[in-house]
Design a protein around this motif. Structure first.
Motif, short mmCIF file in Angstrom:
data_model
loop_
_atom_site.label_atom_id
_atom_site.label_comp_id
_atom_site.label_asym_id
_atom_site.label_seq_id
_atom_site.Cartn_x
_atom_site.Cartn_y
_atom_site.Cartn_z
N ALA A 74 0.82 -1.22 0.00
CA ALA A 74 0.00 0.00 0.00
C ALA A 74 0.85 1.26 0.00
O ALA A 74 0.34 2.35 0.29
N ALA A 75 2.12 1.14 -0.33
CA ALA A 75 3.00 2.31 -0.37
C ALA A 75 2.49 3.34 -1.36
O ALA A 75 2.04 2.99 -2.46
N THR A 76 2.57 4.59 -0.98
CA THR A 76 2.09 5.67 -1.84
C THR A 76 3.11 6.80 -1.88
O THR A 76 3.86 7.02 -0.92
N ALA A 77 3.12 7.53 -2.99
CA ALA A 77 3.98 8.70 -3.13
C ALA A 77 3.46 9.55 -4.27
O ALA A 77 3.03 9.02 -5.30
N THR A 78 3.46 10.85 -4.08
CA THR A 78 3.04 11.76 -5.13
C THR A 78 4.18 11.94 -6.12
O THR A 78 5.34 11.62 -5.82
N ALA A 91 12.27 11.27 4.49
CA ALA A 91 11.74 12.64 4.52
C ALA A 91 11.13 13.02 3.17
O ALA A 91 10.17 13.80 3.11
N ALA A 92 11.70 12.48 2.09
CA ALA A 92 11.19 12.82 0.76
C ALA A 92 9.81 12.21 0.50
O ALA A 92 8.98 12.84 -0.16
N VAL A 93 9.58 11.00 1.02
CA VAL A 93 8.33 10.30 0.69
C VAL A 93 7.31 10.32 1.82
O VAL A 93 6.18 9.85 1.64
N GLY A 94 7.68 10.84 2.97
CA GLY A 94 6.75 10.83 4.10
C GLY A 94 6.97 12.00 5.03
O GLY A 94 7.78 12.90 4.78
#
Length: 245
Positions: A122-126, A206-209
């Motif tokens: 369920a990993a998410t990233a914009t 820090a970049a993804v969360g």
């Protein structure tokens, strides 16, 4: 630049002619994703995102240590390497080609990790987070790139392979790559901020969360990068002086 690309193409073609050499660099991070991340953190978006970021840095460290460490050492043992040093173009193009080759195989090793994270967790990233993560990965890879180069220019092949294997797991485990943020065993949490793996993975977290990097980890990452760069330069000059003076 054209000559550097020629060197990179030669090295890439030389490597992909032995497919296991390419698959091996991607196997351990991908296997870790499948056996540890997907079953235990795959359904939690936050945990899966952080775990995938950790496995990305795991792949980066693996690729850097073995592509540069073992690869450089193997090349030094071949007659082609000293011949290149005699050419009027100098060592710069060949060195740049080596770096481009390493970056290429580093990117290849990241693909299975990202695909597994995308398909099975369920990993998410914009898009913005992904772009920031790319920059974080590049910065985080620097100490391991220099470390691999130092090992490769300093040691013969068998010793380089052994040293790369010896330093690989302690850096991964001690830096907290195999555990969730702030959820590692106590002794790991105590030493992690002083290892380059922790600073590197904190940049990606820090970049993804919503993770706040530690000043100690960032200072340690900079210090490791500078020290490893100095060691790599020393090892290169030592090799140059030993074989071409």
């Amino acid at each position: 630049m054209s000559l550097a690309l020629t060197h990179a193409r030669y090295r890439i073609l030389e490597t992909i002619r032995i497919p296991i050499a390419v698959l091996g660099g991607a196997f351990f991070p991908a296997a870790s994703m499948l056996f540890f991340v997907v079953p235990f953190a795959g359904d939690d978006p936050v945990a899966a995102t952080y775990a995938t970021a950790s496995m990305v840095m795991f792949a980066v460290m693996t690729s850097s240590l073995f592509t540069y460490g073992v690869g450089v050492s193997e090349d030094r043992a071949q007659p082609w390497d000293p011949y290149l040093r005699t050419l009027p173009a100098g060592p710069g193009a060949a060195f740049a080609g080596r770096i481009l080759t390493g970056l290429t195989f580093m990117a290849i090793s990241l693909v299975p990790v990202v695909v597994i994270g995308w398909l099975f967790t369920a990993a998410t990233a914009t898009p913005l987070q992904l772009l920031l993560a790319v920059g974080a990965v590049v910065l985080g890879s620097l100490p391991f790139t220099f470390m691999g180069l130092a090992i490769g220019y300093w040691l013969p092949t068998k010793a380089a392979l052994a040293v790369a294997q010896i330093v690989f797991f302690p850096l991964a485990f001690g830096g907290g790559l195999l555990s969730a943020p702030n959820n590692a065993p106590g002794f790991v949490e105590a030493i992690a901020p002083y290892l380059p793996t922790r600073g590197a993975v904190e940049l990606v977290w820090a970049a993804v969360g919503d993770f706040r990097v530690s000043a100690t980890s960032m200072a340690a990452l900079v210090a490791w990068t500078l020290v490893m760069a100095g060691l790599a330069a020393w090892a290169y000059r030592r090799d140059e002086g030993a074989r071409f003076s």
